[in-house]
Design a protein around this motif. Structure first.
Motif, short mmCIF file in Angstrom:
data_model
loop_
_atom_site.label_atom_id
_atom_site.label_comp_id
_atom_site.label_asym_id
_atom_site.label_seq_id
_atom_site.Cartn_x
_atom_site.Cartn_y
_atom_site.Cartn_z
N GLN A 120 0.83 -1.20 0.00
CA GLN A 120 0.00 0.00 0.00
C GLN A 120 0.87 1.25 0.00
OE1 GLN A 120 -2.34 -0.38 3.55
NE2 GLN A 120 -3.47 -2.15 2.78
N VAL A 121 0.29 2.34 -0.48
CA VAL A 121 0.91 3.65 -0.37
C VAL A 121 0.06 4.44 0.62
CG1 VAL A 121 1.56 5.77 -1.59
CG2 VAL A 121 1.73 3.56 -2.76
N ARG A 122 0.66 4.84 1.73
CA ARG A 122 -0.08 5.53 2.78
C ARG A 122 0.52 6.91 3.03
NH1 ARG A 122 0.63 0.39 4.44
NH2 ARG A 122 2.35 0.93 5.82
N PHE A 123 -0.36 7.90 3.19
CA PHE A 123 0.01 9.28 3.50
C PHE A 123 -0.59 9.63 4.85
CE2 PHE A 123 -0.08 8.98 -1.07
CZ PHE A 123 1.02 9.72 -1.49
N TRP A 124 0.14 10.40 5.66
CA TRP A 124 -0.40 10.88 6.91
C TRP A 124 0.39 12.09 7.38
CZ3 TRP A 124 3.03 6.91 6.72
CH2 TRP A 124 4.11 6.92 7.59
N THR A 128 -3.67 14.88 10.33
CA THR A 128 -4.43 14.29 9.23
C THR A 128 -4.47 12.77 9.40
OG1 THR A 128 -3.56 16.03 7.80
CG2 THR A 128 -4.60 14.17 6.71
N PRO A 129 -5.64 12.16 9.25
CA PRO A 129 -5.69 10.70 9.31
C PRO A 129 -4.96 10.09 8.11
CG PRO A 129 -7.82 11.59 8.64
CD PRO A 129 -6.94 12.76 8.98
N THR A 130 -4.71 8.81 8.16
CA THR A 130 -4.01 8.11 7.09
C THR A 130 -4.93 7.93 5.88
OG1 THR A 130 -2.66 6.94 8.69
CG2 THR A 130 -2.81 5.97 6.51
N GLN A 145 -7.65 19.37 1.23
CA GLN A 145 -7.59 19.67 2.65
C GLN A 145 -6.83 18.59 3.41
OE1 GLN A 145 -10.46 19.11 1.05
NE2 GLN A 145 -11.73 17.66 2.16
N ALA A 146 -6.84 17.35 2.93
CA ALA A 146 -6.03 16.30 3.56
C ALA A 146 -4.57 16.43 3.14
CB ALA A 146 -6.56 14.92 3.18
N THR A 147 -4.35 16.72 1.87
CA THR A 147 -2.99 16.81 1.33
C THR A 147 -2.17 17.86 2.06
OG1 THR A 147 -3.83 16.13 -0.83
CG2 THR A 147 -1.65 17.12 -0.78
N TYR A 148 -2.80 18.98 2.44
CA TYR A 148 -2.09 20.04 3.17
C TYR A 148 -1.44 19.51 4.44
CZ TYR A 148 -5.10 23.17 0.40
OH TYR A 148 -5.77 23.80 -0.61
#
Length: 156
Positions: A120-124, A128-130, A145-148
């Motif tokens: 998986q590719v996960r951002f957090w 900000t939630p994952t 708004q999450a990417t910020y």
């Protein structure tokens, strides 16, 4: 005495010319017009990029999805496209399983994950939630708004 004054003046003129002529040669013939070159942008970054990983900059918005698809044709590759603020995108070609730091991830984040083994590719980020992009062939578009709030990326 008059000859000495003439020589001194001539010497001063010569020395002044020796300094000013090279400076004039370096200066533009006329000042460039103050014309805006378009919207100011920024440079998104992922750190570290490992050997064999790379980024393609200045991809147009119209080409972004096709570039994501081409990027991720190879098995085991995750491709991350992020806006540069000027209508163009940076596309990162990633494959090494690791956690990375993000910089200037501000808008227009899209991911296509073609890794194997269910990776998986996960951002957090701290506030900000994952958000996750699964290895299912889809292009995932994340809300601005999450990417910020993203400051980390994990590939695995």
């Amino acid at each position: 005495m008059r000859t000495l004054k003439k020589r001194a003046v001539a010497m001063a003129v010569t020395m002044t010319a020796a300094v000013l002529v090279p400076l004039a040669a370096q200066a533009p013939a006329q000042a460039a017009p103050n014309v805006a070159s378009g919207t100011a942008g920024w440079t998104p970054g992922i750190y570290p990029l490992f050997s064999g990983e790379w980024v393609k900059r200045d991809v147009s918005g119209a080409q972004r999805d096709s570039e994501l698809l081409m990027c991720s044709l190879a098995s085991g590759i995750a491709c991350v496209a992020i806006g540069q603020g000027d209508g163009k995108h940076s596309i990162f070609h990633l494959f090494k399983c690791d956690t990375r730091s993000l910089s200037n991830f501000i808008d227009a984040l899209s991911v296509r994950n073609n890794q194997t083994g269910g990776a998986q590719v996960r951002f957090w980020g701290p506030s900000t939630p994952t958000y996750t992009a699964y290895a299912d062939g889809k292009i995932y578009n994340f809300p601005d708004q999450a990417t910020y709030g993203f400051d980390r990326l994990d590939i695995c």
